[in-house]
Design an enzyme around this catalytic site. Structure first.
Site, mmCIF file in Angstrom:
data_model
loop_
_atom_site.group_PDB
_atom_site.id
_atom_site.type_symbol
_atom_site.label_atom_id
_atom_site.label_comp_id
_atom_site.label_asym_id
_atom_site.label_seq_id
_atom_site.Cartn_x
_atom_site.Cartn_y
_atom_site.Cartn_z
ATOM 1 C CB ILE A 133 -6.665 -37.349 22.298
ATOM 2 C CG1 ILE A 133 -6.007 -38.198 21.200
ATOM 3 C CG2 ILE A 133 -8.084 -36.936 21.937
ATOM 4 C CD1 ILE A 133 -5.855 -37.517 19.877
ATOM 5 C CD GLU A 134 -7.125 -29.703 25.756
ATOM 6 O OE1 GLU A 134 -7.616 -28.884 26.551
ATOM 7 O OE2 GLU A 134 -6.176 -29.411 24.981
ATOM 8 C CG LEU A 135 -11.520 -36.290 24.419
ATOM 9 C CD1 LEU A 135 -12.153 -37.594 24.860
ATOM 10 C CD2 LEU A 135 -11.776 -36.019 22.959
#
Length: 129
Positions: free
Chosen positions: A121-123
Site C-alpha cells: 500500500i502506497e499512501l
C-alpha cells in the site's frame, strides 16, 4: 475507444473481516455490503475495492487469485506527516518513505506499508510545484 476512469478493483484476501478492519480503521475507508449480504467491498471516495475471500471467489475472476498480489496507491487528503503519525498510532510499520515518486498527475511524496495479506500500500500526497 477512450477510457474515462477506473470504477473498481478486486482483491483476493485470506480473511474479509480482518481486511475490512484494517482498511476501515487504518485507512478510513467505508465497508459496504453487496445486495444479498454475502460479499463486502471497501469504498474510498468514488472508488471501490471489491473483496473476494480466497476459495470463495465469484465468476468471472482473474486467472490467478492469490492474497498479497496487490500493489495499490492511494492519494491522501491528509498531509503526509499526519498520515505517518496516524500509522504510528495504529501500530502499522512503514516499510519505506517518505520518498518522492512519480504519479499519474505529477510528483508525489509517499510512504509504503503492508495490509494484512501483505499487499503493498502506497499512501501519497502530490507535491505542489
Amino acid at each position: 475507444m477512450k477510457i474515462d476512469r477506473m470504477d473498481h478493483i478486486v482483491l483476493t484476501v485470506r480473511d474479509v473481516t480482518a481486511t475490512c478492519e484494517f482498511y476501515q480503521h487504518v485507512l478510513g475507508m467505508e465497508v459496504g455490503i453487496f445486495a444479498g449480504g454475502t460479499r463486502k467491498y471497501l469504498q474510498c471516495g468514488k472508488n471501490r475495492i471489491n473483496l473476494f475471500e480466497q476459495g470463495s471467489e465469484v465468476e468471472p475472476k482473474a486467472a490467478v487469485t492469490v492474497p498479497g498480489a496487490g500493489d495499490l496507491c492511494f492519494i491522501a487528503e491528509t498531509p503526509l506527516p499526519e498520515v505517518i503519525k496516524h500509522l504510528e498510532s495504529c501500530g502499522v510499520p512503514i516499510e519505506l518513505g517518505p520518498i518522492s515518486r512519480p504519479g499519474a498527475m505529477g510528483l508525489m511524496e509517499s510512504v509504503y506499508l503492508r495490509d494484512p495479506d501483505n499487499n503493498l500500500i502506497e499512501l501519497s500526497n502530490y507535491v505542489e510545484l
